[in-house]
Design a protein around this motif. Structure first.
Motif, PDB file in Angstrom:
ATOM      1  N   GLY A 114       0.825  -1.214   0.000  1.00  0.00           N
ATOM      2  CA  GLY A 114       0.000   0.000   0.000  1.00  0.00           C
ATOM      3  C   GLY A 114       0.854   1.256   0.000  1.00  0.00           C
ATOM      4  O   GLY A 114       0.533   2.240  -0.671  1.00  0.00           O
ATOM      5  N   LEU A 115       1.959   1.238   0.764  1.00  0.00           N
ATOM      6  CA  LEU A 115       2.850   2.399   0.778  1.00  0.00           C
ATOM      7  C   LEU A 115       3.466   2.641  -0.597  1.00  0.00           C
ATOM      8  O   LEU A 115       3.613   3.797  -1.040  1.00  0.00           O
ATOM      9  N   VAL A 116       3.835   1.575  -1.305  1.00  0.00           N
ATOM     10  CA  VAL A 116       4.413   1.720  -2.652  1.00  0.00           C
ATOM     11  C   VAL A 116       3.385   2.327  -3.605  1.00  0.00           C
ATOM     12  O   VAL A 116       3.700   3.233  -4.402  1.00  0.00           O
ATOM     13  N   LEU A 117       2.128   1.838  -3.563  1.00  0.00           N
ATOM     14  CA  LEU A 117       1.075   2.391  -4.427  1.00  0.00           C
ATOM     15  C   LEU A 117       0.834   3.864  -4.114  1.00  0.00           C
ATOM     16  O   LEU A 117       0.643   4.680  -5.025  1.00  0.00           O
ATOM     17  N   LEU A 118       0.835   4.223  -2.816  1.00  0.00           N
ATOM     18  CA  LEU A 118       0.624   5.624  -2.435  1.00  0.00           C
ATOM     19  C   LEU A 118       1.752   6.499  -2.971  1.00  0.00           C
ATOM     20  O   LEU A 118       1.516   7.605  -3.468  1.00  0.00           O
ATOM     21  N   LYS A 119       2.984   5.993  -2.915  1.00  0.00           N
ATOM     22  CA  LYS A 119       4.120   6.765  -3.436  1.00  0.00           C
ATOM     23  C   LYS A 119       4.003   6.994  -4.931  1.00  0.00           C
ATOM     24  O   LYS A 119       4.216   8.099  -5.440  1.00  0.00           O
ATOM     25  N   ASN A 120       3.624   5.963  -5.678  1.00  0.00           N
ATOM     26  CA  ASN A 120       3.474   6.087  -7.129  1.00  0.00           C
ATOM     27  C   ASN A 120       2.360   7.070  -7.495  1.00  0.00           C
ATOM     28  O   ASN A 120       2.489   7.875  -8.430  1.00  0.00           O
ATOM     29  N   PHE A 121       1.256   7.017  -6.741  1.00  0.00           N
ATOM     30  CA  PHE A 121       0.146   7.929  -7.023  1.00  0.00           C
ATOM     31  C   PHE A 121       0.552   9.378  -6.780  1.00  0.00           C
ATOM     32  O   PHE A 121       0.237  10.276  -7.581  1.00  0.00           O
ATOM     33  N   LEU A 122       1.249   9.632  -5.637  1.00  0.00           N
ATOM     34  CA  LEU A 122       1.677  11.007  -5.333  1.00  0.00           C
ATOM     35  C   LEU A 122       2.646  11.525  -6.384  1.00  0.00           C
ATOM     36  O   LEU A 122       2.591  12.702  -6.778  1.00  0.00           O
ATOM     37  N   ALA A 123       3.543  10.682  -6.884  1.00  0.00           N
ATOM     38  CA  ALA A 123       4.495  11.108  -7.899  1.00  0.00           C
ATOM     39  C   ALA A 123       3.766  11.492  -9.198  1.00  0.00           C
ATOM     40  O   ALA A 123       4.065  12.524  -9.815  1.00  0.00           O
ATOM     41  N   PHE A 124       2.776  10.679  -9.609  1.00  0.00           N
ATOM     42  CA  PHE A 124       2.007  10.982 -10.827  1.00  0.00           C
ATOM     43  C   PHE A 124       1.215  12.277 -10.654  1.00  0.00           C
ATOM     44  O   PHE A 124       1.174  13.137 -11.547  1.00  0.00           O
ATOM     45  N   PHE A 125       0.598  12.449  -9.482  1.00  0.00           N
ATOM     46  CA  PHE A 125      -0.227  13.627  -9.226  1.00  0.00           C
ATOM     47  C   PHE A 125       0.618  14.902  -9.237  1.00  0.00           C
ATOM     48  O   PHE A 125       0.234  15.929  -9.820  1.00  0.00           O
ATOM     49  N   LEU A 126       1.796  14.860  -8.587  1.00  0.00           N
ATOM     50  CA  LEU A 126       2.650  16.048  -8.539  1.00  0.00           C
ATOM     51  C   LEU A 126       3.206  16.403  -9.918  1.00  0.00           C
ATOM     52  O   LEU A 126       3.327  17.590 -10.265  1.00  0.00           O
ATOM     53  N   ARG A 127       3.526  15.380 -10.739  1.00  0.00           N
ATOM     54  CA  ARG A 127       4.001  15.662 -12.104  1.00  0.00           C
ATOM     55  C   ARG A 127       2.890  16.302 -12.932  1.00  0.00           C
ATOM     56  O   ARG A 127       3.132  17.225 -13.722  1.00  0.00           O
TER      57      ARG A 127
END
Length: 451
Positions: free
Chosen positions: A23-36
């Motif tokens: 879950g932490l890995v998925l949250l990190k990937n989502f935040l990276a996509f959102f910020l980009r």
């Protein structure tokens, strides 16, 4: 069955932890996509603003500053240069000091002229102000009633009744002159606080020390130590409850055949002070179990015997073998063939350490049933034995080298149950000893009281 259940719980815990990490890995990937996604339009807007008008405004500011510099700088220097010279600064400071001194002198002269009115505009004066009639009522309450013929004493009276206070004519205290008092003059007496006569309990708070508590109750530190069975090395912690005596001295619990005179003699005190301090009718007015305060008493000095060294002697003659038969008074048997006490019972060390050669005999102090006979570390006890003697009484034998009994064995007083060693929390070869405890209803007591 228990081990399978524990294995099942561990397996579930590992799976939950793995899901949490995913879950932490998925949250990190989502935040990276959102910020980009947000950064791209913001970067375009920032570049447009910078190159469209921010740089143009900055260029205009630089251009105007260069053009106006030839007019502004000479004028600025003409006015600022004289003020920055040190002589001008010193002169200004001297003038300010002169004005301040003159103002203070004028204020002092004005205060001397109106000294009788100083402070009458303060809040404190307004709160304490009374009319003339109110002052008369206060001063009329206490007057000097009588002056002796020789003039050496003045007896004060309050509301027409004798106050019982005799003031020497020479002084009120050491080296303090007594002003003359005439009949009819007003006099205010200080409030005389009552002396505490009861023993109280004090709960230690944050930051409290023995010295501070003693000062708070106007006692000596040693008084608090004696009353609470403490030593100079004892520690107190917030929440501890201390017994506080009303005066310096000791506290004594009356025993059978005790007398006031005997108690006074034992503690080096006076019988009269004991009778007065405890409000006794006479010297015979004491009962067994009663708690008495012994004013100015002192605990008798006990000569401490220095424990012998832990170094093991080569001769076995030093170790006297104790009797393995119970005494007529029902006391416990000495629990080992050795008799060198290396550490006594205290608040931190709750047993008796008896040193001897390795594999010295260890005896059951009293008849009973073996409750524990276990090797290992065991919270520092090492290989140890616990014997249940019934009635809530148990004894513990720690740091054994060898066990000679098993759980459930019934043993007699003086029966050999183990061999002395240095297992558990001890200091190497020099730490060979028996750690002996006496427990009554779970509370650890001084073994010397039962041997």
């Amino acid at each position: 069955m228990k081990s399978k259940f524990l294995f099942f719980l561990k397996k579930i815990a590992v799976k939950v932890f793995i899901v949490f990490l995913d879950g932490l890995v998925l949250l990190k990937n989502f935040l990276a996509f959102f910020l980009r996604a947000i950064a791209r339009p913001l970067r375009w807007m920032g570049n447009a603003a910078l190159f469209s008008f921010i740089l143009k405004i900055y260029k205009g500011y630089i251009y105007l500053k260069i053009k106006l510099a030839k007019y502004y700088l000479p004028v600025k220097s003409k006015f600022i240069y004289p003020l920055t010279r040190r002589y001008v600064t010193h002169s200004v400071l001297i003038l300010i000091s002169c004005f301040a001194i003159a103002a203070n002198i004028q204020a002092k002269e004005a205060s001397l002229e109106n000294s009788e009115y100083i402070g009458q505009k303060s809040i404190l004066f307004a709160l304490n102000r009374n009319t003339g009639e109110q002052f008369d009522e206060i001063f009329d309450e206490l007057v000097v009633e009588e002056i002796t013929k020789d003039g050496n004493e003045k007896v004060l009276s309050y509301l027409g009744e004798e106050a019982g206070i005799v003031v020497p004519g020479g002084s009120v205290g050491p080296n303090l002159p007594l002003l003359p008092i005439n009949p009819g003059e007003g006099l205010l007496l200080p409030s005389l606080g009552e002396q505490r006569t009861k023993i109280i309990d004090y709960v230690v708070g944050e930051g409290d020390t023995l010295g501070g508590i003693a000062e708070k109750f106007n006692l000596k530190v040693v008084t608090i130590l004696w009353a609470n069975k403490l030593t100079e090395r004892s520690l107190i912690r917030p929440g501890d409850k201390l017994v506080i005596l009303p005066v310096d001295g000791v506290v004594h619990k009356v025993k059978k055949n005790d007398t006031v005179g005997g108690i006074a003699k034992y503690y080096g005190a006076e019988s009269g002070k004991i009778i007065e301090g405890n409000a006794l009718a006479d010297a015979g007015d004491i009962n067994v179990g009663e708690i008495l305060v012994v004013p100015d008493g002192k605990m008798p000095t006990i000569v401490a015997v220095k424990p012998p060294s832990r170094v093991q002697p080569s001769s076995r003659d030093i170790f006297t073998i104790p009797s393995v038969k119970p005494s007529a008074e029902g006391k416990m048997v000495w629990p080992t063939s050795a008799k060198i006490i290396t550490q006594y019972f205290g608040w931190k060390h709750v047993g008796l350490d008896i040193a001897g050669p390795k594999n010295s005999s260890i005896y059951a102090a009293k008849a009973g049933t073996v409750e524990v006979a276990q090797a290992g570390w065991n919270n520092g006890y090492g290989t140890y034995i616990i014997i249940d003697h019934g009635g809530g009484v148990k004894t513990l034998y720690g740091h054994n080298n060898k066990l000679l009994v098993l759980v459930g064995d019934v043993v007699e007083a003086g029966q050999e149950i183990g061999k002395m060693g240095n297992t558990g929390n001890v200091r190497g070869v020099t730490g060979i000893h028996l750690h002996f405890e006496v427990r009554i209803n779970g509370k650890k007591n001084n073994p010397l009281h039962y041997l």
